[in-house]
Design an enzyme around this catalytic site. Structure first.
Site, PDB file in Angstrom:
ATOM      1  N   LYS A 119      -3.644   0.702  -0.262  1.00 42.42           N
ATOM      2  CA  LYS A 119      -2.524   0.365   0.124  1.00 42.42           C
ATOM      3  C   LYS A 119      -2.071  -1.566   0.191  1.00 42.42           C
ATOM      4  O   LYS A 119      -2.904  -1.853   0.515  1.00 42.42           O
ATOM      5  CB  LYS A 119      -2.415   1.167   2.116  1.00 42.42           C
ATOM      6  CG  LYS A 119      -0.868   0.813   2.236  1.00 42.42           C
ATOM      7  CD  LYS A 119      -0.939   1.126   4.402  1.00 42.42           C
ATOM      8  CE  LYS A 119       0.273   1.595   4.500  1.00 42.42           C
ATOM      9  NZ  LYS A 119       0.723  -0.058   5.103  1.00 42.42           N
ATOM     10  N   GLU A 182       5.340  -1.647  -3.689  1.00 42.19           N
ATOM     11  CA  GLU A 182       4.934  -2.900  -3.168  1.00 42.19           C
ATOM     12  C   GLU A 182       5.544  -4.226  -4.303  1.00 42.19           C
ATOM     13  O   GLU A 182       5.167  -4.289  -5.544  1.00 42.19           O
ATOM     14  CB  GLU A 182       3.948  -3.001  -3.002  1.00 42.19           C
ATOM     15  CG  GLU A 182       3.923  -3.391  -1.274  1.00 42.19           C
ATOM     16  CD  GLU A 182       4.560  -2.436   0.065  1.00 42.19           C
ATOM     17  OE1 GLU A 182       5.175  -1.505  -0.713  1.00 42.19           O
ATOM     18  OE2 GLU A 182       3.852  -2.817   0.518  1.00 42.19           O
TER      19      GLU A 182
HETATM   20  S1  IVH Z   1       3.353   5.699  -1.181  1.00 43.01           S
HETATM   21  C1  IVH Z   1       6.421   7.413   2.029  1.00 43.01           C
HETATM   22  N1  IVH Z   1       1.195   4.320  -1.889  1.00 43.01           N
HETATM   23  O1  IVH Z   1       3.088   1.752   3.207  1.00 43.01           O
HETATM   24  C2  IVH Z   1       5.462   6.284   1.565  1.00 43.01           C
HETATM   25  N2  IVH Z   1       2.695   3.584  -0.222  1.00 43.01           N
HETATM   26  O2  IVH Z   1       3.430   2.739   5.436  1.00 43.01           O
HETATM   27  C3  IVH Z   1       4.576   6.681   1.115  1.00 43.01           C
HETATM   28  N3  IVH Z   1       2.109   0.942   0.541  1.00 43.01           N
HETATM   29  O3  IVH Z   1       6.667   1.933   3.231  1.00 43.01           O
HETATM   30  C4  IVH Z   1       4.375   5.283  -0.091  1.00 43.01           C
HETATM   31  N4  IVH Z   1       0.967   0.617  -0.980  1.00 43.01           N
HETATM   32  O4  IVH Z   1       5.509   0.713   0.646  1.00 43.01           O
HETATM   33  C5  IVH Z   1       2.031   4.151  -1.328  1.00 43.01           C
HETATM   34  N5  IVH Z   1      -0.600   1.587  -2.491  1.00 43.01           N
HETATM   35  C6  IVH Z   1       0.798   2.627  -1.875  1.00 43.01           C
HETATM   36  C7  IVH Z   1       1.224   1.775  -1.371  1.00 43.01           C
HETATM   37  C8  IVH Z   1       2.044   2.153  -0.189  1.00 43.01           C
HETATM   38  C9  IVH Z   1       1.840  -0.114  -0.152  1.00 43.01           C
HETATM   39  C10 IVH Z   1       3.657   0.888   1.643  1.00 43.01           C
HETATM   40  C11 IVH Z   1       4.505   1.374   0.886  1.00 43.01           C
HETATM   41  C12 IVH Z   1       5.214   1.858   2.557  1.00 43.01           C
HETATM   42  C13 IVH Z   1       3.772   2.499   2.879  1.00 43.01           C
HETATM   43  C14 IVH Z   1       3.982   3.057   3.887  1.00 43.01           C
END
Ligand code: IVH
Length: 672
Positions: A119, A182
């Site tokens: 993340k 991101e």
């Molecule tokens: S998948 C429903 N993959 O984390 C959103 N998100 O708290 C699912 N983020 O707003 C997104 N790294 O901006 C995903 N490898 C990753 C990510 C990621 C950062 C952020 C994204 C989202 C937030 C969710």
């Protein structure tokens, strides 16, 4: 917790979190760490889950961060940009898996794959391509409506302005393709940017994420181009869901289309392996070029993912696993005191157990009364606890806004078990006035027989407790007067065991001066200091009549230690104790002078395998000639003796310019 109590707590938590948010997002000030704020938010969301009827529209849990700035066009997202629910433990992952399983068919459960990725700690952005051409870049905004930052994101090199034409993903070149990901600033670029700002006397940026977010919202795209930002994609969206059957497929396709995608992502089918991945990245994240505070875990099958839908603002089929933060909040349930060997009365915190940096914390030292007052800690307070790595946990501060009025101020007891607690003028530490009774006497006796002191095996805590209870041992010297008959009065002793313990005591009556000094339990005198002092005086006779000024001149003995030694020896009862010990048969042997030789004053580090000498043999040669050996290379290392397959120690020695010897050179130098 009753519903009324929950309602009060929820209200207080909301106020505290809102206060934090206002300071952080509006005033650009930080009133607590993000980890501590997360901990409060987590507690709030747990309470709200338990009492959903207490959720209100203005609760911080219902808010989606970010608001549309004037100056940019507002754009509605085709599909809402969601957030994720946080989990912090294996148990919470299990609970999530359990919840998803209930919504899957048995066949789907059997086939379920979990797709995990790092993340990234940046800002989410949606890119829209029409027939392969970038037409728009929009920030997340409130999830429904974001800001059109197309001109700015076009300056980011890792964003393709046209999708790459490759055979395996060319279906996405026709019609509308949305890519979400991101925007991040790398740690090294952030540090370099701040270094320049510091040199120019400009205000420093707080962290890479804020800097990236601030940069993207600049109205002047040339400024954006000057800052190194990167876009890492994590989602590929097409009108026809079936075109992207899984999340792992989306990553592959994104890579083919020319996007930067995390290479660390992985598919898991079992929880143990997934938790292994979590553990790995908890540590390895330090080596990533960007910041992360956790992992994203999603069901891999996108049809299932879509079917499971959304609760609140988060998809059911995904979670964010947050790494153990180094700060958390918990309740200070009580303040108690512990008594040390030298009579120090030290307050410590009894905490509602809280998981932090991978371990559960329920106790923390509070050092002394002044610390408690300085931090304004009251019993019943919600407090911020910090634990970094292996460092012992610390209570950082209280959160007075969360008080209910029933908190209590800590008062140092004036006496413990009938013994007065005193705090000498100008000292921070409170002490028991009488060190010859109670807990202190107990600690002193344990210390006296311990491994580094008289090392009397067989005289364990239980036996010692029995001896004290029977009135057979009051002072350390009494140990040497024990007879087998005395011991027979104790539970668990028979003729053989009693004789054995008496023999063991007899056999350990002779100690070196350093052990003897250590055994005396003088404040601030640990085994290393005891050795330094013993080496200086060599004999007990010299030591016990030392001129106080002499202590100051001993290598390794500072002012506090010196005055502690001087005042201990100045006490008549202590001199009597030494006499009594000697009369009871204790023999204190002179301390051997440290060896001096060719290698005196040098420190050696051994690494790798030597052709003929074992490590032990080489160490012995070094010590016999007056040198010391150490485990790790530092600026104080004089020589590194390196053999085959020497690794990081050798590299470090090279970097520090330390002399490196092979076995042949070593043998030549030492003449062995
Ligand atoms: S998948 C429903 N993959 O984390 C959103 N998100 O708290 C699912 N983020 O707003 C997104 N790294 O901006 C995903 N490898 C990753 C990510 C990621 C950062 C952020 C994204 C989202 C937030 C969710």
């Amino acid at each position: 917790m009753t519903k009324t109590e929950a309602a009060t707590r929820i209200q207080k938590l909301r106020e505290q979190i809102n206060d934090y948010r206002h300071h952080y997002h509006v005033l650009d000030e930080s009133t607590m760490s993000e980890a501590a704020a997360d901990s409060l938010k987590h507690e709030l969301s747990v309470l709200e889950t338990a009492y959903p009827e207490l959720i209100t529209a203005d609760s911080p849990t219902q808010r989606v961060a970010g608001a549309v700035l004037s100056g940019f066009q507002s754009v509605a997202h085709a599909g809402r940009m969601l957030s994720l629910n946080d989990v912090f433990s294996r148990a919470e992952v299990e609970a999530w898996v359990g919840r998803t399983h209930k919504l899957l068919s048995p066949k789907e459960v059997a086939r379920a794959e979990y797709f995990a990725d790092i993340k990234m700690d940046g800002l989410a952005c949606s890119l829209v391509y029409e027939d392969g051409l970038l037409v728009r870049g929009v920030t997340r905004g409130d999830g429904l409506v974001g800001e059109d930052v197309t001109a700015n994101i076009r300056t980011i090199e890792s964003i393709p302005l046209t999708l790459r034409q490759t055979a395996d993903a060319d279906a996405f070149l026709a019609g509308r393709t949305e890519v979400r990901g991101e925007i991040v600033m790398y740690k090294a670029d952030f540090t370099a940017l701040n270094a320049v700002r510091e040199a120019e006397g400009q205000a420093l940026f707080a962290n890479p994420r804020n800097t990236a977010a601030g940069t993207i919202r600049q109205l002047d795209p040339s400024l954006v181009a000057g800052r190194k930002l990167h876009f890492r994609a994590y989602d590929l969206i097409r009108d026809d869901l079936a075109e992207v059957p899984s999340n792992s497929y989306a990553y592959q396709a994104l890579r083919s289309l020319g996007f930067l995608v995390n290479t660390q992502s992985q598919i898991f089918t079992d929880l143990d392996a997934l938790m292994g991945f979590v553990q790995h990245w908890d540590e390895a994240r330090k080596k990533l070029v960007f910041n992360t505070d956790g992992l994203v875990v999603k069901l891999n099958d996108r049809a299932v993912y879509a079917r499971l839908g959304v609760v609140g603002k988060a998809p059911r089929a995904a979670i964010a696993y947050k790494f153990a933060a180094e700060q958390a909040t918990t309740v200070l349930e009580d303040i108690r005191v512990s008594i040390g060997r030298t009579g120090a009365v030290t307050p410590y915190a009894v905490l509602t157990p809280v998981s932090i940096a991978g371990s559960t914390v329920s106790r923390a030292t509070l050092h002394n009364e002044d610390e408690i007052r300085r931090k304004d800690l009251r019993i019943g307070d919600t407090v911020i606890i910090q634990k970094a790595g292996d460092i012992i946990p610390e209570v950082m501060e209280s959160l007075p806004k969360l008080r209910t009025g029933s908190e209590r101020v800590f008062v140092m007891p004036t006496q413990i078990d009938g013994i007065a607690v005193v705090r000498p003028e100008g000292e921070a530490v409170a002490r028991l006035a009488d060190l010859t009774v109670g807990e202190v006497r107990w600690q002193q006796l344990i210390h006296f027989v311990s491994k580094a002191a008289f090392d009397i095996d067989g005289l364990g805590e239980r036996t010692l407790a029995g001896l004290i209870e029977e009135g057979l041992v009051e002072r350390s010297v009494d140990i040497f007067k024990l007879t087998a008959e005395d011991l027979l009065n104790l539970e668990g002793f028979a003729a053989v065991s009693a004789a054995k313990l008496v023999d063991s005591i007899l056999a350990h009556r002779t100690v070196t001066l350093s052990r003897f000094i250590y055994a005396l339990g003088i404040r601030h005198v640990g085994d290393k200091t005891a050795t330094d002092v013993a080496r200086h005086f060599r004999s007990l006779g010299q030591f016990r009549v030392a001129d106080p000024a002499q202590f100051d001149s001993i290598d390794g003995v500072g002012g506090v230690v010196a005055s502690s030694l001087a005042s201990w020896l100045g006490e008549a009862t202590n001199q009597v104790l030494i006499d009594d010990l000697l009369s009871a048969g204790v023999v204190v042997t002179d301390e051997a002078a440290p060896v001096t030789g060719k290698l005196t004053g040098t420190t050696w580090v051994l690494t790798g395998t030597l052709p003929s000498l074992s490590r032990e043999a080489a160490s012995e040669i070094i010590e016999r000639q007056g040198g010391k050996t150490a485990g790790s290379v530092s600026a104080r290392t004089s020589y590194v003796l390196a053999g085959e397959e020497a690794g990081s120690k050798l590299a470090k020695a090279r970097a520090l310019g330390i002399a490196i010897l092979d076995e042949a050179a070593f043998i030549q130098l030492t003449g062995s």
